[in-house]
Scaffold this motif. Structure first.
Motif, PDB file in Angstrom:
ATOM      1  N   GLN A   1       0.256   3.359  18.213  1.00 16.58           N
ATOM      2  CA  GLN A   1       0.701   4.012  16.986  1.00 16.58           C
ATOM      3  C   GLN A   1       1.974   3.338  16.489  1.00 16.58           C
ATOM      4  O   GLN A   1       2.724   2.748  17.253  1.00 16.58           O
ATOM      5  CB  GLN A   1       0.993   5.497  17.249  1.00 16.58           C
ATOM      6  CG  GLN A   1      -0.177   6.295  17.779  1.00 16.58           C
ATOM      7  CD  GLN A   1      -1.220   6.557  16.703  1.00 16.58           C
ATOM      8  OE1 GLN A   1      -0.879   6.860  15.557  1.00 16.58           O
ATOM      9  NE2 GLN A   1      -2.491   6.445  17.060  1.00 16.58           N
TER      10      GLN A   1
ATOM     11  N   SER B   1       6.944  11.214   7.838  1.00 11.89           N
ATOM     12  CA  SER B   1       5.678  11.306   7.115  1.00 11.89           C
ATOM     13  C   SER B   1       5.105   9.912   6.868  1.00 11.89           C
ATOM     14  O   SER B   1       3.895   9.679   7.020  1.00 11.89           O
ATOM     15  CB  SER B   1       5.896  12.021   5.780  1.00 11.89           C
ATOM     16  OG  SER B   1       4.735  11.993   4.999  1.00 11.89           O
ATOM     17  N   LEU B   2       5.965   8.959   6.533  1.00  8.45           N
ATOM     18  CA  LEU B   2       5.514   7.592   6.284  1.00  8.45           C
ATOM     19  C   LEU B   2       4.973   6.956   7.558  1.00  8.45           C
ATOM     20  O   LEU B   2       3.939   6.260   7.518  1.00  8.45           O
ATOM     21  CB  LEU B   2       6.660   6.756   5.718  1.00  8.45           C
ATOM     22  CG  LEU B   2       6.346   5.276   5.482  1.00  8.45           C
ATOM     23  CD1 LEU B   2       5.204   5.103   4.492  1.00  8.45           C
ATOM     24  CD2 LEU B   2       7.597   4.516   5.011  1.00  8.45           C
ATOM     25  N   GLU B   3       5.633   7.163   8.703  1.00  6.50           N
ATOM     26  CA  GLU B   3       5.145   6.535   9.934  1.00  6.50           C
ATOM     27  C   GLU B   3       3.772   7.072  10.319  1.00  6.50           C
ATOM     28  O   GLU B   3       2.947   6.342  10.880  1.00  6.50           O
ATOM     29  CB  GLU B   3       6.155   6.690  11.079  1.00  6.50           C
ATOM     30  CG  GLU B   3       6.220   8.043  11.716  1.00  6.50           C
ATOM     31  CD  GLU B   3       7.204   8.089  12.879  1.00  6.50           C
ATOM     32  OE1 GLU B   3       7.976   7.126  13.056  1.00  6.50           O
ATOM     33  OE2 GLU B   3       7.230   9.104  13.596  1.00  6.50           O
ATOM     34  N   SER B   4       3.503   8.332  10.000  1.00  6.53           N
ATOM     35  CA  SER B   4       2.175   8.895  10.253  1.00  6.53           C
ATOM     36  C   SER B   4       1.128   8.197   9.387  1.00  6.53           C
ATOM     37  O   SER B   4       0.034   7.854   9.864  1.00  6.53           O
ATOM     38  CB  SER B   4       2.192  10.397   9.968  1.00  6.53           C
ATOM     39  OG  SER B   4       0.913  10.942  10.152  1.00  6.53           O
ATOM     40  N   LYS B   5       1.466   7.961   8.120  1.00 11.78           N
ATOM     41  CA  LYS B   5       0.533   7.273   7.228  1.00 11.78           C
ATOM     42  C   LYS B   5       0.335   5.815   7.656  1.00 11.78           C
ATOM     43  O   LYS B   5      -0.781   5.289   7.574  1.00 11.78           O
ATOM     44  CB  LYS B   5       1.058   7.351   5.790  1.00 11.78           C
ATOM     45  CG  LYS B   5       0.973   8.744   5.188  1.00 11.78           C
ATOM     46  CD  LYS B   5       1.266   8.759   3.692  1.00 11.78           C
ATOM     47  CE  LYS B   5       2.725   8.632   3.406  1.00 11.78           C
ATOM     48  NZ  LYS B   5       3.028   8.767   1.954  1.00 11.78           N
ATOM     49  N   LEU B   6       1.411   5.176   8.129  1.00 13.30           N
ATOM     50  CA  LEU B   6       1.300   3.800   8.602  1.00 13.30           C
ATOM     51  C   LEU B   6       0.396   3.692   9.832  1.00 13.30           C
ATOM     52  O   LEU B   6      -0.404   2.754   9.955  1.00 13.30           O
ATOM     53  CB  LEU B   6       2.697   3.247   8.943  1.00 13.30           C
ATOM     54  CG  LEU B   6       3.592   2.888   7.754  1.00 13.30           C
ATOM     55  CD1 LEU B   6       5.027   2.617   8.231  1.00 13.30           C
ATOM     56  CD2 LEU B   6       3.056   1.663   7.015  1.00 13.30           C
ATOM     57  N   SER B   7       0.495   4.674  10.723  1.00 13.70           N
ATOM     58  CA  SER B   7      -0.351   4.670  11.924  1.00 13.70           C
ATOM     59  C   SER B   7      -1.818   4.851  11.555  1.00 13.70           C
ATOM     60  O   SER B   7      -2.710   4.186  12.102  1.00 13.70           O
ATOM     61  CB  SER B   7       0.095   5.772  12.888  1.00 13.70           C
ATOM     62  OG  SER B   7       1.349   5.471  13.441  1.00 13.70           O
ATOM     63  N   THR B   8      -2.057   5.752  10.625  1.00  9.67           N
ATOM     64  CA  THR B   8      -3.440   5.980  10.164  1.00  9.67           C
ATOM     65  C   THR B   8      -4.003   4.712   9.537  1.00  9.67           C
ATOM     66  O   THR B   8      -5.163   4.325   9.789  1.00  9.67           O
ATOM     67  CB  THR B   8      -3.476   7.132   9.142  1.00  9.67           C
ATOM     68  OG1 THR B   8      -2.948   8.312   9.743  1.00  9.67           O
ATOM     69  CG2 THR B   8      -4.901   7.402   8.677  1.00  9.67           C
ATOM     70  N   TYR B   9      -3.187   4.056   8.718  1.00 13.69           N
ATOM     71  CA  TYR B   9      -3.606   2.822   8.074  1.00 13.69           C
ATOM     72  C   TYR B   9      -3.884   1.740   9.118  1.00 13.69           C
ATOM     73  O   TYR B   9      -4.879   1.000   9.029  1.00 13.69           O
ATOM     74  CB  TYR B   9      -2.518   2.361   7.104  1.00 13.69           C
ATOM     75  CG  TYR B   9      -2.810   1.045   6.425  1.00 13.69           C
ATOM     76  CD1 TYR B   9      -3.742   0.957   5.397  1.00 13.69           C
ATOM     77  CD2 TYR B   9      -2.130  -0.122   6.813  1.00 13.69           C
ATOM     78  CE1 TYR B   9      -4.005  -0.263   4.775  1.00 13.69           C
ATOM     79  CE2 TYR B   9      -2.390  -1.337   6.202  1.00 13.69           C
ATOM     80  CZ  TYR B   9      -3.324  -1.401   5.182  1.00 13.69           C
ATOM     81  OH  TYR B   9      -3.597  -2.604   4.572  1.00 13.69           O
TER      82      TYR B   9
ATOM     83  N   ASN C   1       0.786  -1.240   0.000  1.00 14.00           N
ATOM     84  CA  ASN C   1       0.000   0.000   0.000  1.00 14.00           C
ATOM     85  C   ASN C   1       0.815   1.286   0.000  1.00 14.00           C
ATOM     86  O   ASN C   1       0.252   2.363  -0.208  1.00 14.00           O
ATOM     87  CB  ASN C   1      -0.916   0.014   1.234  1.00 14.00           C
ATOM     88  CG  ASN C   1      -2.023  -1.019   1.134  1.00 14.00           C
ATOM     89  OD1 ASN C   1      -3.032  -0.819   0.465  1.00 14.00           O
ATOM     90  ND2 ASN C   1      -1.825  -2.161   1.804  1.00 14.00           N
ATOM     91  N   PHE C   2       2.129   1.195   0.217  1.00 12.86           N
ATOM     92  CA  PHE C   2       2.939   2.408   0.283  1.00 12.86           C
ATOM     93  C   PHE C   2       4.161   2.254  -0.616  1.00 12.86           C
ATOM     94  O   PHE C   2       5.002   1.386  -0.402  1.00 12.86           O
ATOM     95  CB  PHE C   2       3.378   2.685   1.733  1.00 12.86           C
ATOM     96  CG  PHE C   2       2.218   2.899   2.661  1.00 12.86           C
ATOM     97  CD1 PHE C   2       1.581   4.123   2.757  1.00 12.86           C
ATOM     98  CD2 PHE C   2       1.738   1.834   3.433  1.00 12.86           C
ATOM     99  CE1 PHE C   2       0.506   4.305   3.611  1.00 12.86           C
ATOM    100  CE2 PHE C   2       0.660   2.003   4.288  1.00 12.86           C
ATOM    101  CZ  PHE C   2       0.031   3.243   4.364  1.00 12.86           C
TER     102      PHE C   2
END
Length: 808
Positions: free
Chosen positions: A260, A240-248, A84-85
């Motif tokens: 998180q 930025s990627l870790e923020s998107k991973l947490s949201t996912y 997904n990323f």
């Protein structure tokens, strides 16, 4: 000219044997200590640096609402992240805990071994990480039921025979499976990943190989047990990627656990980037920098000695300098000469230091628990910093000495007025104070660390640990056969005359719990309370008795309750910390209320008094005890005498029931104290460093005392003629030096107190820094100084005054 300088330098070394010996010995000891500690710092800085992909590698870790982090995540997130990323180029997962078990080479008469440093890993393990593969194809690990082993393990199981294609069986919680050896690799010592055997994780993709452990399914996102590393594209903003991973993650999870994701740069996994970093590391950056500072301070003491003795001894060469200046020598000529002498002194000292390092290397390696040598200095850029520090210090001390000697006024020198200046005396006193301030500080640190270590080792743990032997339970054999044999084994153990009692459990004091879990609430709980973590420990009905854990309220488990199937059990015991975390005001209140664990309701039948299941570095955890006859650990309470005979008897009984299983045992108290290995190393290293520093400082003090006696020789003779006693003369010579030591104590004490208070604040249970610690350090410092000075003082006081005054 250079040839003449060298001649003069050698002549001065030979002429002033005492000063030369003290200077060379002091510098050599300082350089040797510096090099040894630099080896350790170089090793720590080199850990993991051999991985080619290191700059782009990140470890996926969990962060809960309270700021706690841990490295084990659910295995299903890695493939989802890559899918997904686009920033995620690749991933690699490995477990370093769940694979633990018994390994045996194929064959009826083969010996089996319990292996702890083994794990399951993705098939790309050896292309993702840069472990040198000696034999085999790296991609072979992509196949199920394959294993790669280190060269040491290959020799252990197969000797000189080629292991490729040979079969090893692994018996653990997933049952007994056979694996084909498809590769041999080397595991560098400077690696955080220390696996002796790497089994194919693809094996666990087959549900039939899980042995009912569905939580270990490699695509699940519910159970955390695996280390996950992501390889990112160059230039990726990982924050930025870790923020998107947490949201996912939060979107995919049905249970909102408040966790998180964080991405930890692989370069910081061993040593944190900064002191305030709260992410898990396997090394200690504070410890490394502290040792580096100690190395520099010991070297500084040696340089101070050199400056002190060189400037003091320079008065003997004042006439030489004066004559040279009168006949035309420039300051540059004199600085060149004296700088050459300094370089020669340092070169000789360095040569002696290298010999000292080779002599002391085995002792130092034992002290730090690593196999190091001078060769390790080239494994990182630390040697450049070390060399720079050494050269700057050497030149600095040499240039100052050369400058001081070359700037004497020739007129004052030849008139004999040079000795009246107080500048040199003030410098020497300042350096003595500095040396002993450092030495006393190290002594105080040693006493504090030692006191804290003894406090932790001697503290009442609230649990019995002495005379308890723990045997690890069997893993080889079918469940049905082992179940019958285990029962018979326990009965026979209980019948032995030297066995007071025994218990079964999944964890023992000094080891980690079975697992940590959340989801516990009671009717009065508030929103978010279900996220609190509890330590989960599986015990039998005799566990509390064998470990002498006291009940505060309620009762123990019955034998029948420990036989209830896992999902059918409805009773638990908790410690006091656990019921407080749940919000109960008293143990009695907890016994009246059922708690909820996810969808199950549990009755608290007992509350035990708090005890230390782990070391005193951390606070007591909230513990929940669950009834099961786990055979993971069998704790036996023994009578005190003839211990080896009893162990031999127990081994014989064990082997009669579990033929293929290795007999592994340990004593609870010894195992518990292993948690203090880090503090023991601190204590040993600081003790050695403080003794080393004090000895170097005392060498300088001895030299200065010799210089003082020589300069006051006639004064001493006159005082003796006038009736002065030996005691009064020794006191006269000692008082000025002792005053300097007192000043050093005053300087070192508050600084050390401040830093040691910060160190002690990291312990949940700690000592208070008492006045006696400073009194002991002060007393020892003064005693050492007095003994150092007394030798020269008594020697001077006993000389016939006629010899001192005959030239007048």
């Amino acid at each position: 000219m250079i040839r003449n300088y060298l001649k003069i330098a050698f002549r001065n070394l030979i002429r002033n044997k005492v000063y030369s010996t003290i200077n060379i010995a002091g510098l050599a000891m300082g350089i040797a200590a510096f090099l040894l500690i630099l080896e350790y710092v170089s090793f720590e800085k080199s850990v993991n640096q051999f991985h080619t992909n290191l700059p782009e590698m990140y470890r996926l870790i969990n962060l809960d609402a309270k700021g706690n982090t841990w490295a084990e995540v659910e295995p299903g997130w890695a493939p989802r992240a890559k899918q997904n990323f686009n920033e995620v180029k690749d991933y690699c997962r490995f477990s370093d805990d769940v694979a633990k078990g018994i390994v045996k080479r194929e064959g009826n008469n083969s010996e089996s071994f319990r292996e702890n440093n083994i794990g399951y890993a993705d098939g790309n393990f050896f292309s993702f990480f840069s472990f040198p593969v000696i034999k085999g194809n790296k991609s072979s690990l992509n196949q199920p039921k394959t294993v790669f082993i280190t060269d040491k393990i290959a020799a252990k199981y197969f000797g000189k025979t080629d292991p490729i294609g040979k079969i090893l069986t692994l018996s653990n919680q997933f049952g007994t499976l056979s694996y084909s050896v498809e590769g041999v690799y080397n595991a560098p010592e400077n690696s955080d990943i220390n696996l002796d055997m790497v089994f194919s994780l693809k094996t666990l993709e087959n549900p039939a190989n899980l042995n009912g452990n569905d939580w270990a399914a490699v695509n699940n996102i519910d159970d955390q047990y695996i280390n996950t590393f992501l390889l990112l594209d160059k230039g990726t903003n990982y924050k930025s990627l870790e923020s998107k991973l947490s949201t996912y993650r939060n979107a995919q999870k049905t249970d909102k656990d408040g966790v998180q994701f964080r991405l930890q740069p692989a370069v910081n996994i061993h040593l944190a980037e900064k002191f305030s970093d709260t992410y898990q590391t396997s090394g200690n950056v504070k410890y490394v920098y502290t040792l580096g500072a100690i190395a520099f301070l010991i070297l500084l003491i040696a340089w101070f000695n050199y400056i002190n003795l060189s400037t003091a001894n320079s008065l003997k060469r004042a006439s030489e300098v004066g004559v040279r200046k009168v006949i035309g020598a420039t300051p540059g000529n004199l600085i060149g000469q004296f700088l050459g002498e300094s370089a020669l002194m340092n070169l000789l000292s360095f040569s002696v230091a290298i010999l000292l390092v080779y002599m002391l290397q085995p002792f130092f390696n034992q002290l730090i628990g690593k196999n190091l040598s001078l060769e390790i200095l080239g494994s990182s850029s630390v040697w450049i910093i070390g060399l720079s520090v050494f050269l700057i210090g050497m030149l600095g001390s040499g240039i100052y000495t050369a400058y001081a000697l070359s700037n004497y006024n020739p007129v004052k020198i030849l008139k004999g007025k040079l000795t009246k200046t107080s500048q040199g005396a003030f410098l020497r006193k300042s350096l003595v104070v500095s040396q002993f301030s450092i030495s006393i500080a190290l002594m105080l640190v040693t006493i504090v660390i030692y006191s804290q270590l003894k406090f932790m080792q001697n503290q009442n743990l609230g649990v019995k640990t002495s005379q308890l032997l723990v045997i690890r339970g069997p893993e080889i054999g079918s469940d049905s056969t082992n179940k019958i044999r285990k029962a018979a084994f326990w009965n026979e153990i209980g019948e032995q005359s030297f066995v007071k009692d025994y218990s079964l459990s999944g964890s023992v004091p000094g080891n980690f719990y079975n697992f940590n879990t959340s989801g516990f609430t009671q009717p009065g709980s508030k929103a978010g309370d279900e996220l609190a973590l509890y330590a989960f420990t599986i015990i039998g009905d005799r566990y509390l008795n064998v470990y002498d854990i006291k009940l505060k309220a309620g009762r123990n488990f019955t034998p029948e309750e420990t036989k209830v199937e896992w999902n059918q059990n409805s009773k638990v015991i908790m410690n006091e910390t656990a019921i407080r975390r749940l919000g109960f005001e008293s143990a009695e209140d907890a016994l009246k209320t059922k708690i909820k664990w996810d969808e199950r309701y549990l009755e608290i039948i007992g509350v035990v008094k708090d005890y230390h299941h782990t070391g005193l570095q951390k606070a007591i955890d909230p513990i929940i005890f669950y009834p099961q006859n786990s055979s993971q650990y069998i704790t036996i309470s023994l009578t005190a005498d003839n211990m080896q005979e009893k162990i031999a008897r127990l081994e014989k009984i064990y082997k009669s029931y579990f033929t293929d299983n290795p007999f592994d045992y340990f004593f609870v108290d010894e195992n518990f104290n292993k948690q203090y290995v880090s503090e023991q190393q601190y204590s040993h290293i600081f003790t050695t460093a403080s003794v080393w520093a004090i000895f170097i400082a005392c060498l300088g003090l001895f030299g200065l005392a010799t210089f003082t006696v020589e300069n006051r020789n006639k004064e001493i003779g006159i005082r003796k003629v006038l009736g002065a006693s030996v005691v009064s003369i020794v006191g006269l010579l000692s008082k000025d030096f002792l005053l300097l030591i007192v000043i050093a104590i005053v300087i070192a004490s508050p600084l050390t107190y401040y830093f040691m208070q910060k160190w002690l604040s990291e312990f949940a249970y700690r000592i208070n820094i008492s006045w006696w610690i400073f009194a002991v350090a002060a007393g020892l410092s003064l005693l050492i100084a007095v003994l150092t000075i007394m030798f020269q003082g008594i020697k001077a006081a006993l000389i016939n005054p006629v010899k001192s005054l005959k030239s007048e």
